[in-house]
Design a protein around this motif. Structure first.
Motif, PDB file in Angstrom:
ATOM      1  N   VAL A 292      27.166  10.849  16.129  1.00  0.00           N
ATOM      2  CA  VAL A 292      27.743  11.701  17.484  1.00  0.00           C
ATOM      3  C   VAL A 292      26.799  12.246  18.119  1.00  0.00           C
ATOM      4  CG1 VAL A 292      29.072  13.723  17.390  1.00  0.00           C
ATOM      5  CG2 VAL A 292      29.343  12.426  15.696  1.00  0.00           C
ATOM      6  N   LEU A 293      26.661  11.538  19.534  1.00  0.00           N
ATOM      7  CA  LEU A 293      25.768  12.186  20.460  1.00  0.00           C
ATOM      8  C   LEU A 293      25.866  14.030  20.225  1.00  0.00           C
ATOM      9  CD1 LEU A 293      26.952  10.110  24.018  1.00  0.00           C
ATOM     10  CD2 LEU A 293      25.300   9.852  21.644  1.00  0.00           C
ATOM     11  N   ASP A 294      24.535  14.747  21.163  1.00  0.00           N
ATOM     12  CA  ASP A 294      24.614  15.910  20.560  1.00  0.00           C
ATOM     13  C   ASP A 294      25.219  16.146  21.561  1.00  0.00           C
ATOM     14  OD1 ASP A 294      22.061  16.039  19.084  1.00  0.00           O
ATOM     15  OD2 ASP A 294      20.665  15.627  20.234  1.00  0.00           O
ATOM     16  N   GLU A 295      25.323  15.593  22.849  1.00  0.00           N
ATOM     17  CA  GLU A 295      26.388  16.450  24.057  1.00  0.00           C
ATOM     18  C   GLU A 295      28.304  16.186  23.546  1.00  0.00           C
ATOM     19  OE1 GLU A 295      27.749  12.846  26.329  1.00  0.00           O
ATOM     20  OE2 GLU A 295      25.264  12.860  26.330  1.00  0.00           O
ATOM     21  N   ASP A 296      28.321  16.157  22.228  1.00  0.00           N
ATOM     22  CA  ASP A 296      29.620  16.018  21.927  1.00  0.00           C
ATOM     23  C   ASP A 296      29.945  16.532  20.906  1.00  0.00           C
ATOM     24  OD1 ASP A 296      31.091  13.881  23.879  1.00  0.00           O
ATOM     25  OD2 ASP A 296      30.467  12.009  22.884  1.00  0.00           O
ATOM     26  N   ALA A 297      28.637  16.695  20.532  1.00  0.00           N
ATOM     27  CA  ALA A 297      28.771  17.714  18.448  1.00  0.00           C
ATOM     28  C   ALA A 297      29.276  19.103  19.024  1.00  0.00           C
ATOM     29  CB  ALA A 297      26.864  17.832  18.212  1.00  0.00           C
ATOM     30  N   CYS A 298      30.320  19.397  18.567  1.00  0.00           N
ATOM     31  CA  CYS A 298      31.020  20.855  19.051  1.00  0.00           C
ATOM     32  C   CYS A 298      31.667  21.000  19.676  1.00  0.00           C
ATOM     33  CB  CYS A 298      30.516  21.557  17.910  1.00  0.00           C
ATOM     34  SG  CYS A 298      29.898  21.764  16.052  1.00  0.00           S
ATOM     35  N   SER A 299      31.558  20.211  20.577  1.00  0.00           N
ATOM     36  CA  SER A 299      31.636  21.163  22.769  1.00  0.00           C
ATOM     37  C   SER A 299      33.161  20.080  22.447  1.00  0.00           C
ATOM     38  CB  SER A 299      30.871  20.090  23.135  1.00  0.00           C
ATOM     39  OG  SER A 299      30.638  18.765  22.888  1.00  0.00           O
ATOM     40  N   TRP A 300      33.381  20.101  21.839  1.00  0.00           N
ATOM     41  CA  TRP A 300      35.500  19.343  21.606  1.00  0.00           C
ATOM     42  C   TRP A 300      36.831  19.838  21.544  1.00  0.00           C
ATOM     43  CZ3 TRP A 300      37.223  14.752  25.816  1.00  0.00           C
ATOM     44  CH2 TRP A 300      35.182  14.607  25.903  1.00  0.00           C
ATOM     45  N   SER A 301      37.151  20.377  22.304  1.00  0.00           N
ATOM     46  CA  SER A 301      38.098  21.481  22.101  1.00  0.00           C
ATOM     47  C   SER A 301      39.481  20.581  20.688  1.00  0.00           C
ATOM     48  CB  SER A 301      39.133  21.878  22.653  1.00  0.00           C
ATOM     49  OG  SER A 301      40.203  21.427  22.948  1.00  0.00           O
ATOM     50  N   GLY A 302      39.938  21.617  20.160  1.00  0.00           N
ATOM     51  CA  GLY A 302      41.103  21.132  18.949  1.00  0.00           C
ATOM     52  C   GLY A 302      42.199  20.204  19.787  1.00  0.00           C
ATOM     53  N   GLU A 303      42.499  20.290  21.536  1.00  0.00           N
ATOM     54  CA  GLU A 303      42.930  19.226  22.071  1.00  0.00           C
ATOM     55  C   GLU A 303      41.886  17.603  22.178  1.00  0.00           C
ATOM     56  OE1 GLU A 303      44.650  22.731  24.484  1.00  0.00           O
ATOM     57  OE2 GLU A 303      46.519  21.607  24.264  1.00  0.00           O
ATOM     58  N   GLY A 304      41.464  17.702  22.271  1.00  0.00           N
ATOM     59  CA  GLY A 304      40.650  17.115  22.909  1.00  0.00           C
ATOM     60  C   GLY A 304      39.785  16.777  24.619  1.00  0.00           C
ATOM     61  N   LYS A 305      39.751  18.777  24.147  1.00  0.00           N
ATOM     62  CA  LYS A 305      39.028  18.643  25.713  1.00  0.00           C
ATOM     63  C   LYS A 305      37.949  19.425  25.677  1.00  0.00           C
ATOM     64  CE  LYS A 305      43.747  20.411  27.619  1.00  0.00           C
ATOM     65  NZ  LYS A 305      45.001  21.302  28.467  1.00  0.00           N
ATOM     66  N   PHE A 306      37.534  18.428  26.362  1.00  0.00           N
ATOM     67  CA  PHE A 306      35.589  18.835  27.020  1.00  0.00           C
ATOM     68  C   PHE A 306      35.065  20.201  26.943  1.00  0.00           C
ATOM     69  CE2 PHE A 306      31.559  18.529  28.597  1.00  0.00           C
ATOM     70  CZ  PHE A 306      30.291  18.652  27.603  1.00  0.00           C
ATOM     71  N   LEU A 307      34.467  21.115  26.652  1.00  0.00           N
ATOM     72  CA  LEU A 307      34.570  22.591  26.723  1.00  0.00           C
ATOM     73  C   LEU A 307      32.955  22.524  27.675  1.00  0.00           C
ATOM     74  CD1 LEU A 307      35.267  23.938  23.283  1.00  0.00           C
ATOM     75  CD2 LEU A 307      36.529  23.431  25.107  1.00  0.00           C
ATOM     76  N   PRO A 308      32.767  22.085  29.096  1.00  0.00           N
ATOM     77  CA  PRO A 308      31.620  22.400  29.936  1.00  0.00           C
ATOM     78  C   PRO A 308      30.826  23.687  29.709  1.00  0.00           C
ATOM     79  CG  PRO A 308      33.534  23.158  30.548  1.00  0.00           C
ATOM     80  CD  PRO A 308      34.117  22.632  29.428  1.00  0.00           C
ATOM     81  N   GLU A 309      31.379  24.972  28.547  1.00  0.00           N
ATOM     82  CA  GLU A 309      30.507  25.576  28.646  1.00  0.00           C
ATOM     83  C   GLU A 309      29.141  25.457  27.569  1.00  0.00           C
ATOM     84  OE1 GLU A 309      34.838  26.813  26.361  1.00  0.00           O
ATOM     85  OE2 GLU A 309      33.588  25.314  28.308  1.00  0.00           O
ATOM     86  N   VAL A 310      29.510  24.713  26.642  1.00  0.00           N
ATOM     87  CA  VAL A 310      29.028  25.217  25.212  1.00  0.00           C
ATOM     88  C   VAL A 310      28.053  23.575  26.059  1.00  0.00           C
ATOM     89  CG1 VAL A 310      29.590  24.264  23.114  1.00  0.00           C
ATOM     90  CG2 VAL A 310      31.402  25.469  24.386  1.00  0.00           C
TER      91      VAL A 310
END
Length: 327
Positions: A292-310
């Motif tokens: 898992v890329l660092d930028e993807d670790a815990c930065s996606w919501s349960g709906e599969g939307k990227f969370l830019p603030e994380v």
């Protein structure tokens, strides 16, 4: 039609806003003909979780009694004094750090395949879950980690969420659950109605949820109804020695969907409670194993939307999971 699709997409949020007895809902599966097939369970509540829409829970009046027999000692229940969740063995068991081996299956009994652009494996993925109780409140935070898609599947669809490569990089999602009993519950059960479209107005909500303690202090039943019709039924078994098994059955009781009595999906979670140190060691190890890329670790919501603030990474996962103990 867009409004109807939005309703179906929101189902996942509602379910993941539930108690830990709820199987987490990862995303929703709207097929090409736009007929709803129901939300992915994965899943809670237990999830059911989530995101920015914590559940507003009210005690189910039909469950209020004058005594409780969930514990060895029967205690008098005063309806004007809520009984702390810590009174009940099932709620006691939910506290701590849990690692899960998760599987999610479609209506055909085969591993689920998302059509919502979440192109990762569901046959065997990982869940990292924290839970805590205080007075009549429960809090849960989840991190689900998904392995890279198979090379065979990538040959027909090589899409990914984020900058990862299909078949090489996995991904993650985070989920939330915050519940408090609104009133007195004599037997530890909680329930209520919630619906983001109704601003969590119970009188206008289309989804009704109940969590009931069952068995001999070793099981939890969680149900979700859509306008009076069964949408999700989940049983959590607490078998002892820090082991928890959860399975949820999903149906599609929506207008225009034939055969609402036929299941559309099923989940199977095998979880064990571990120490904090083992928990985070396993989380770090699995992030590496799934690439898992660092930028993807815990930065996606349960709906599969990227969370830019994380700012993604292990620290982001840790901060999210530790919120359970800030209750």
């Amino acid at each position: 039609m867009k409004a109807y699709q939005s309703l179906c997409t929101t189902i996942g949020i509602i379910l993941h806003s539930s108690t830990t007895s709820a199987i987490g809902v990862d995303d929703n599966n709207i097929p090409a003909n736009n007929s709803p097939q129901g939300a992915e369970l994965a899943e809670p509540p237990i999830s059911t979780t989530i995101e920015s829409l914590p559940a507003v829970v009210a005690v189910n009046p039909s469950r209020q009694t004058t005594q409780t027999t969930q514990t060895q000692t029967t205690r008098e229940c005063k309806l004007d004094e809520p009984t702390p969740l810590s009174t009940f063995p099932q709620w006691q068991e939910e506290v701590g750090y849990w690692i899960g081996d998760l599987s999610f299956f479609g209506a055909d009994g085969m591993p689920f395949q998302s059509t919502n652009k979440w192109n990762y494996r569901y046959d065997n993925y990982k869940g990292f879950i924290t839970g805590n109780i205080k007075d009549v409140s429960y809090r849960q935070r989840n991190v689900f980690l998904y392995p890279p898609q198979t090379s065979q599947a990538c040959a027909s669809d090589d899409s990914t969420s984020g900058n990862g490569i299909c078949g090489i990089n996995g991904n993650s999602k985070i989920f939330f659950a915050d519940q408090s009993a609104d009133g007195a519950s004599c037997d530890g059960s909680i329930g209520g109605s919630t619906d983001p479209f109704a601003n969590n107005n119970k009188d206008k909500a289309m989804f009704d949820k109940t969590t009931t303690l069952v068995g001999r202090g070793n099981a939890v039943l969680y149900q979700v109804y859509y306008q009076g019709k069964l949408f999700q039924n989940q049983i959590t078994t607490l078998s002892g020695k820090g082991r928890r098994t959860r399975s949820a059955h999903q149906f599609a009781p929506f207008p225009g969907v034939p055969n609402p009595e036929v299941p559309t999906a099923c989940s199977f979670y095998r979880e064990r409670r571990v120490s904090r140190e083992e928990f985070y060691d396993a989380l770090e190890s699995t992030l590496g194993e799934y690439r898992v890329l660092d930028e993807d670790a815990c930065s996606w919501s349960g709906e599969g939307k990227f969370l830019p603030e994380v700012v993604g990474g292990l620290d982001a996962c840790r901060a999210h999971l530790e919120e359970s103990f800030e209750l």
